[in-house]
Design a protein around this motif. Structure first.
Motif, PDB file in Angstrom:
ATOM      1  N   VAL A 132       0.842  -1.195   0.000  1.00  0.00           N
ATOM      2  CA  VAL A 132       0.000   0.000   0.000  1.00  0.00           C
ATOM      3  C   VAL A 132       0.878   1.246   0.000  1.00  0.00           C
ATOM      4  CG1 VAL A 132      -1.609   1.341   1.431  1.00  0.00           C
ATOM      5  CG2 VAL A 132      -2.043  -1.079   1.009  1.00  0.00           C
ATOM      6  N   ALA A 175       2.514   1.569  -3.386  1.00  0.00           N
ATOM      7  CA  ALA A 175       1.539   1.984  -4.398  1.00  0.00           C
ATOM      8  C   ALA A 175       1.286   3.484  -4.354  1.00  0.00           C
ATOM      9  CB  ALA A 175       0.227   1.224  -4.205  1.00  0.00           C
ATOM     10  N   GLY A 176       1.570   4.109  -3.228  1.00  0.00           N
ATOM     11  CA  GLY A 176       1.428   5.549  -3.109  1.00  0.00           C
ATOM     12  C   GLY A 176       2.604   6.334  -3.662  1.00  0.00           C
ATOM     13  N   VAL A 207      -0.257  -1.413  -9.543  1.00  0.00           N
ATOM     14  CA  VAL A 207      -1.385  -0.831 -10.277  1.00  0.00           C
ATOM     15  C   VAL A 207      -2.679  -1.490  -9.796  1.00  0.00           C
ATOM     16  CG1 VAL A 207      -2.499  -0.647 -12.550  1.00  0.00           C
ATOM     17  CG2 VAL A 207      -0.064  -0.135 -12.303  1.00  0.00           C
ATOM     18  N   ARG A 261      -3.638  -0.139  -6.385  1.00  0.00           N
ATOM     19  CA  ARG A 261      -4.285   1.173  -6.515  1.00  0.00           C
ATOM     20  C   ARG A 261      -5.719   1.027  -7.006  1.00  0.00           C
ATOM     21  NH1 ARG A 261       0.331   2.281  -9.584  1.00  0.00           N
ATOM     22  NH2 ARG A 261       2.015   2.898  -8.210  1.00  0.00           N
ATOM     23  N   ASP A 262      -5.908   0.193  -8.031  1.00  0.00           N
ATOM     24  CA  ASP A 262      -7.242   0.014  -8.626  1.00  0.00           C
ATOM     25  C   ASP A 262      -8.246  -0.592  -7.655  1.00  0.00           C
ATOM     26  OD1 ASP A 262      -6.296   1.088 -10.986  1.00  0.00           O
ATOM     27  OD2 ASP A 262      -6.152  -0.843 -12.030  1.00  0.00           O
ATOM     28  N   GLY A 314      -7.913  -0.679  -4.321  1.00  0.00           N
ATOM     29  CA  GLY A 314      -7.995   0.092  -3.089  1.00  0.00           C
ATOM     30  C   GLY A 314      -7.462  -0.597  -1.854  1.00  0.00           C
ATOM     31  N   PRO A 331      -4.997   2.013   2.452  1.00  0.00           N
ATOM     32  CA  PRO A 331      -4.204   3.219   2.667  1.00  0.00           C
ATOM     33  C   PRO A 331      -4.820   4.176   3.684  1.00  0.00           C
ATOM     34  CG  PRO A 331      -5.394   3.381   0.601  1.00  0.00           C
ATOM     35  CD  PRO A 331      -5.651   2.002   1.144  1.00  0.00           C
ATOM     36  N   LYS A 353      -4.474   8.266   4.300  1.00  0.00           N
ATOM     37  CA  LYS A 353      -3.964   9.448   3.597  1.00  0.00           C
ATOM     38  C   LYS A 353      -3.992  10.679   4.490  1.00  0.00           C
ATOM     39  CE  LYS A 353      -5.108   8.080  -1.044  1.00  0.00           C
ATOM     40  NZ  LYS A 353      -5.700   8.536  -2.295  1.00  0.00           N
ATOM     41  N   ASP A 376      -9.147   5.269  -0.167  1.00  0.00           N
ATOM     42  CA  ASP A 376      -8.860   4.751  -1.498  1.00  0.00           C
ATOM     43  C   ASP A 376      -7.785   5.578  -2.195  1.00  0.00           C
ATOM     44  OD1 ASP A 376     -10.796   2.791  -1.189  1.00  0.00           O
ATOM     45  OD2 ASP A 376     -12.362   4.048  -2.067  1.00  0.00           O
ATOM     46  N   PHE A 377      -7.117   4.968  -3.142  1.00  0.00           N
ATOM     47  CA  PHE A 377      -6.036   5.625  -3.863  1.00  0.00           C
ATOM     48  C   PHE A 377      -6.552   6.719  -4.793  1.00  0.00           C
ATOM     49  CE2 PHE A 377      -3.973   1.774  -2.528  1.00  0.00           C
ATOM     50  CZ  PHE A 377      -2.750   2.246  -2.136  1.00  0.00           C
ATOM     51  N   ASP A 378      -7.835   6.689  -5.124  1.00  0.00           N
ATOM     52  CA  ASP A 378      -8.368   7.703  -6.035  1.00  0.00           C
ATOM     53  C   ASP A 378      -8.743   9.005  -5.325  1.00  0.00           C
ATOM     54  OD1 ASP A 378     -10.695   7.112  -4.683  1.00  0.00           O
ATOM     55  OD2 ASP A 378     -11.768   6.368  -6.444  1.00  0.00           O
TER      56      ASP A 378
END
Length: 117
Positions: free
Chosen positions: A13, A16-17, A51, A54-55, A57, A75, A77, A113-115
């Protein structure tokens, strides 16, 4: 205890950031040592996997550091949307089986989430 980032859900995680250059530098310093047959040891394969992290989450360690152990992480944040930490759960692989994964993901998911949501 400390675990290698490339084969732990929490570490994946965090990786991925990172941006590509930062990840490349991390791999150059840390390496991608094999711990089990499932450990990702090639940079290209790790990048593809990140990837997916990230997709979807969340990060998954599917017996990559220790045989018989699976881990899930999501994650955490900061106010700028950067991944600064991760929250995870670990257990015997039979207890964290694929069909049980959605319930466990809910335990660690706190909407980081990564988004950016």
């Amino acid at each position: 205890m400390r675990l290698p980032a490339h084969c732990s859900s929490l570490g994946k995680v965090l990786l991925a950031g990172m941006g590509d250059k930062e990840l490349d530098q991390w791999v150059k310093v840390a390496g991608l040592r094999r711990y089990t047959e499932q450990t990702l040891t090639e940079l290209k394969e790790l990048k593809t996997h990140l990837v997916q992290v990230r997709d979807q989450g969340y990060g998954l360690d599917d017996q990559e550091y220790e045989a018989g152990i699976r881990c899930l992480a999501s994650p955490v944040k900061n106010s700028e949307g950067q991944v600064v930490a991760a929250l995870g759960i670990s257990g015997p692989s039979h207890r964290l089986a694929a069909e049980k994964r959605p319930a466990y993901i809910k335990l660690v998911d706190h909407h980081g989430d990564f988004d950016g949501s």
